[in-house]
Design a protein around this motif. Structure first.
Motif, PDB file in Angstrom:
ATOM      1  N   ASP A  64      -4.737   1.061  -0.615  1.00 39.37           N
ATOM      2  CA  ASP A  64      -4.488  -0.312  -1.020  1.00 39.37           C
ATOM      3  C   ASP A  64      -4.711  -0.419  -2.532  1.00 39.37           C
ATOM      4  O   ASP A  64      -4.908   0.595  -3.217  1.00 39.37           O
ATOM      5  CB  ASP A  64      -5.371  -1.283  -0.239  1.00 39.37           C
ATOM      6  CG  ASP A  64      -6.866  -1.040  -0.449  1.00 39.37           C
ATOM      7  OD1 ASP A  64      -7.253  -0.437  -1.481  1.00 39.37           O
ATOM      8  OD2 ASP A  64      -7.653  -1.465   0.419  1.00 39.37           O
ATOM      9  N   LYS A 100       0.861  -1.178   0.000  1.00 42.72           N
ATOM     10  CA  LYS A 100       0.000   0.000   0.000  1.00 42.72           C
ATOM     11  C   LYS A 100       0.893   1.222   0.000  1.00 42.72           C
ATOM     12  O   LYS A 100       2.101   1.119   0.254  1.00 42.72           O
ATOM     13  CB  LYS A 100      -0.935  -0.002   1.210  1.00 42.72           C
ATOM     14  CG  LYS A 100      -0.216  -0.174   2.537  1.00 42.72           C
ATOM     15  CD  LYS A 100      -1.193  -0.411   3.678  1.00 42.72           C
ATOM     16  CE  LYS A 100      -0.444  -0.645   4.996  1.00 42.72           C
ATOM     17  NZ  LYS A 100      -1.396  -0.888   6.109  1.00 42.72           N
ATOM     18  N   ASP A 136      -8.951   7.385  -0.623  1.00 40.14           N
ATOM     19  CA  ASP A 136      -8.710   6.674   0.639  1.00 40.14           C
ATOM     20  C   ASP A 136     -10.052   6.428   1.335  1.00 40.14           C
ATOM     21  O   ASP A 136     -10.459   7.161   2.232  1.00 40.14           O
ATOM     22  CB  ASP A 136      -7.776   7.512   1.520  1.00 40.14           C
ATOM     23  CG  ASP A 136      -7.428   6.813   2.826  1.00 40.14           C
ATOM     24  OD1 ASP A 136      -7.707   5.602   2.955  1.00 40.14           O
ATOM     25  OD2 ASP A 136      -6.890   7.497   3.727  1.00 40.14           O
ATOM     26  N   LEU A 137     -10.707   5.359   0.930  1.00 37.08           N
ATOM     27  CA  LEU A 137     -12.087   5.106   1.353  1.00 37.08           C
ATOM     28  C   LEU A 137     -12.219   4.925   2.858  1.00 37.08           C
ATOM     29  O   LEU A 137     -13.157   5.418   3.478  1.00 37.08           O
ATOM     30  CB  LEU A 137     -12.623   3.870   0.617  1.00 37.08           C
ATOM     31  CG  LEU A 137     -14.134   3.675   0.572  1.00 37.08           C
ATOM     32  CD1 LEU A 137     -14.827   4.882  -0.045  1.00 37.08           C
ATOM     33  CD2 LEU A 137     -14.473   2.406  -0.204  1.00 37.08           C
ATOM     34  N   ASN A 138     -11.285   4.212   3.485  1.00 33.07           N
ATOM     35  CA  ASN A 138     -11.386   3.964   4.928  1.00 33.07           C
ATOM     36  C   ASN A 138     -10.633   4.993   5.773  1.00 33.07           C
ATOM     37  O   ASN A 138     -10.551   4.869   6.995  1.00 33.07           O
ATOM     38  CB  ASN A 138     -10.904   2.551   5.276  1.00 33.07           C
ATOM     39  CG  ASN A 138      -9.442   2.335   4.905  1.00 33.07           C
ATOM     40  OD1 ASN A 138      -8.758   3.264   4.457  1.00 33.07           O
ATOM     41  ND2 ASN A 138      -8.971   1.106   5.073  1.00 33.07           N
ATOM     42  N   LYS A 139     -10.070   5.998   5.090  1.00 31.82           N
ATOM     43  CA  LYS A 139      -9.417   7.130   5.755  1.00 31.82           C
ATOM     44  C   LYS A 139      -8.309   6.706   6.727  1.00 31.82           C
ATOM     45  O   LYS A 139      -8.137   7.304   7.811  1.00 31.82           O
ATOM     46  CB  LYS A 139     -10.458   7.990   6.507  1.00 31.82           C
ATOM     47  CG  LYS A 139     -11.604   8.462   5.639  1.00 31.82           C
ATOM     48  CD  LYS A 139     -11.122   9.221   4.433  1.00 31.82           C
ATOM     49  CE  LYS A 139     -12.277   9.640   3.522  1.00 31.82           C
ATOM     50  NZ  LYS A 139     -11.819  10.218   2.248  1.00 31.82           N
ATOM     51  N   ASP A 140      -7.533   5.693   6.319  1.00 30.50           N
ATOM     52  CA  ASP A 140      -6.444   5.244   7.178  1.00 30.50           C
ATOM     53  C   ASP A 140      -5.095   5.828   6.776  1.00 30.50           C
ATOM     54  O   ASP A 140      -4.056   5.501   7.362  1.00 30.50           O
ATOM     55  CB  ASP A 140      -6.364   3.718   7.205  1.00 30.50           C
ATOM     56  CG  ASP A 140      -5.975   3.118   5.848  1.00 30.50           C
ATOM     57  OD1 ASP A 140      -5.945   3.871   4.851  1.00 30.50           O
ATOM     58  OD2 ASP A 140      -5.738   1.888   5.791  1.00 30.50           O
ATOM     59  N   ARG A 183     -17.460   6.844  -7.653  1.00 31.66           N
ATOM     60  CA  ARG A 183     -17.438   7.530  -6.351  1.00 31.66           C
ATOM     61  C   ARG A 183     -16.480   8.718  -6.341  1.00 31.66           C
ATOM     62  O   ARG A 183     -16.541   9.551  -5.429  1.00 31.66           O
ATOM     63  CB  ARG A 183     -17.092   6.547  -5.230  1.00 31.66           C
ATOM     64  CG  ARG A 183     -15.654   6.047  -5.214  1.00 31.66           C
ATOM     65  CD  ARG A 183     -15.446   5.118  -4.017  1.00 31.66           C
ATOM     66  NE  ARG A 183     -14.096   4.576  -3.929  1.00 31.66           N
ATOM     67  CZ  ARG A 183     -13.080   5.186  -3.322  1.00 31.66           C
ATOM     68  NH1 ARG A 183     -13.258   6.384  -2.764  1.00 31.66           N
ATOM     69  NH2 ARG A 183     -11.886   4.621  -3.264  1.00 31.66           N
ATOM     70  N   GLU A 223      -8.074   1.106  -3.767  1.00 27.54           N
ATOM     71  CA  GLU A 223      -8.094   2.552  -3.542  1.00 27.54           C
ATOM     72  C   GLU A 223      -7.114   3.250  -4.471  1.00 27.54           C
ATOM     73  O   GLU A 223      -7.404   4.343  -4.980  1.00 27.54           O
ATOM     74  CB  GLU A 223      -7.749   2.854  -2.079  1.00 27.54           C
ATOM     75  CG  GLU A 223      -8.826   2.428  -1.096  1.00 27.54           C
ATOM     76  CD  GLU A 223      -8.370   2.556   0.346  1.00 27.54           C
ATOM     77  OE1 GLU A 223      -9.215   2.810   1.218  1.00 27.54           O
ATOM     78  OE2 GLU A 223      -7.143   2.397   0.606  1.00 27.54           O
TER      79      GLU A 223
END
Length: 330
Positions: free
Chosen positions: A187, A143, A179-183, A202, A190
């Motif tokens: 990945d 990532k 960054d869908l999960n905002k971490d 999206r 993403e």
């Protein structure tokens, strides 16, 4: 209708009169099998994303690499086919045909070929994105962070970073939206949204926001013709201006109100893979449907295999690379 045409024409003529007459030359980019295109978000001059088939025809020449990639769904596989002897190329194409043939009738209908091409477009984007992620992923954890992308794309020269400030700002916004999960990491999926936002629904709200920030100078939420051409008009001639006005009126401004709303802006920015796939189906049918029955038999495709996949013109023997791997993938 006449009234609508007359007023814009006066505007164009007046604006054209104030512009210098300069030649506008551009060299066409010849399409070849490429890995890791230099610009992940390649744009046309007006700011729209370049369509996939932009290099299918260049300077009046047809470039078959696009056709081969549209069938194989992989630059790497297209390169491999280019090295195969004709009979092996046909054998492998025959295997692919059984997968395209959704109803198992030994013919490839237009809808089957279109579905296959759209699948290929998606796998081509995934392949390109995975290659670029590998390049940017300096710590090899599968990532990437924004810092890794910044280094890979722009380097660390302060002067270069300052020159590309607007691009970097837009890229950072794209990273954050992807960054869908905002971490703080992207990945594989993403990162594909980051490298190909024009193929990721999206991401469309961000593309719209950025387009309005770039062109909507009066802040009304629309883009009129003067905003659409912007500073580009300063270095163009009258013929260019009239051409752009015609495109604006009859291609982009679909409801004819003299400005682009949100849907029209996205339609202009984002190429339609559906339309490109339809065009590719038409192109392959014209060259291969010998009996004109509006479907392609396996034999017709294999007789015209060079339109669908590459191969060596001469047989160089039985030494073939990675056949077992290829069969396993199929």
């Amino acid at each position: 209708m006449a009234g609508r045409l007359f007023a814009p024409l006066l505007f164009v003529v007046a604006l054209a009169a104030s512009l210098p007459t300069l030649g506008d030359t551009a060299s066409a980019h010849i399409h070849t099998h490429q890995h890791n295109k230099a610009d992940n978000n390649e744009r046309t001059e007006d700011g729209a994303f370049s369509p996939r088939d932009a290099d299918h025809y260049a300077e009046g020449e047809h470039h078959e690499e696009f056709d081969h990639e549209a069938i194989l769904g992989s630059v790497k596989e297209a390169e491999e086919f280019d090295r195969l002897p004709i009979q092996e190329s046909k054998r492998r194409l025959g295997i692919l045909l059984t997968k395209m043939d959704l109803n198992n009738d030994k013919y490839i209908e237009r809808n089957e070929l279109k579905a296959w091409i759209l699948r290929s477009f998606s796998t081509l984007s995934a392949e390109e994105s995975e290659d670029r992620l590998d390049d940017a992923d300096t710590n090899e954890d599968g990532k990437v962070t924004w810092e890794e992308i910044l280094q890979d794309t722009y380097g660390n020269d302060p002067e270069d970073l300052a020159l590309d400030d607007k691009l970097i700002q837009d890229d950072k916004q794209t990273f954050e939206a992807a960054d869908l999960n905002k971490d703080g990491y992207l990945d594989t999926e993403e990162f594909k949204a980051y490298t190909h936002p024009e193929e990721t629904p999206r991401m469309f709200p961000l593309l719209l926001k950025q387009a309005l920030a770039d062109k909507d100078t009066d802040g009304d939420g629309y883009i009129n013709f003067q905003e659409f051409i912007g500073d580009r008009a300063k270095s163009k001639d009258k013929e260019w201006l009239l051409t752009e006005k015609d495109k604006f009126d009859y291609e982009h401004d679909k409801n004819g109100d003299g400005r682009l709303d949100s849907d029209e802006i996205l339609s202009w920015l984002v190429p339609s893979n559906e339309e490109i796939a339809n065009d590719e189906v038409d192109h392959l049918f014209v060259g291969s449907d010998d009996d004109h029955d509006n479907r392609l038999s396996f034999d017709e495709i294999l007789d015209h295999h060079d339109a669908f996949v590459g191969s060596e013109a001469t047989d160089y023997g039985d030494h073939l690379q990675d056949i077992d791997r290829f069969n396993d993938e199929l």
